[in-house]
Design a protein around this motif. Structure first.
Motif: not given
Length: 172
Positions: A55-66, A83-100
């Motif tokens: 919800q805090a990210l609404q108002g902007q396009a963003w990418v979630l990478n699992v 490299a791509m997120s910097q070139a296109d200036q898009v926020p990329v967020y991660g979801l660290n899945y089943k990891d330590q």
């Protein structure tokens, strides 16, 4: 006559096999596309006292990478995402899945960290809400919080250029 039935069954199976081999197993449709992105509300990998909130990210396009540190393709895509997120200036967020968390943090220190923030999904519950079938998976979310695209598999420069960037340009 007794050979016609087995021959017909064999031909039917051969046709089904041939059609199945022409399909790309990564093109599994996602029920989330065009739907509101599920909540995440999980602690951040580097700041466990804070939560990643969709919800805090609404108002902007963003990418979630699992991703996960135990996933070899995830390791390979980290520099591309950065490299791509910097070139296109898009926020990329991660979801660290089943990891330590310690292993995930160590990987990001060594390989580079493309994420503005990465949430910890140690038990995989958020991943289930997102329909994760394996890592890596990447989603494009628009400014209204709707999932617009899902990519299963590693993000390469070609995948970013040919699939992700066009979706981002359309939703910006």
């Amino acid at each position: 006559m007794r050979f016609i039935l087995p021959l017909a069954a064999f031909l039917a199976l051969a046709v089904m096999l041939g059609l199945g081999l022409q399909r790309n197993p990564r093109d599994i449709p996602s029920a989330l596309v065009e739907q509101v992105a599920p909540a995440i509300e999980r602690p951040l990998l580097d700041k466990p006292e804070q939560l990643l909130s969709v919800q805090a990210l609404q108002g902007q396009a963003w990418v979630l990478n699992v991703w996960a540190s135990w996933c070899a393709p995830c390791r390979q895509e980290l520099p591309v995402l950065q490299a791509m997120s910097q070139a296109d200036q898009v926020p990329v967020y991660g979801l660290n899945y089943k990891d330590q968390p310690a292993k995930a943090q160590a990987l990001l220190r060594v390989a580079g960290n493309p994420y503005r923030a990465s949430a910890v999904d140690a038990d995989g519950r958020v991943g289930m809400d997102w329909g994760i079938q394996g890592v890596p998976e990447t989603f494009v979310i628009d400014g209204q919080g709707r999932v617009r695209y899902r990519h299963a598999g590693p993000v390469t420069a070609e995948v970013w250029r040919d699939r992700i960037r066009p979706v981002l340009e359309a939703v910006r």
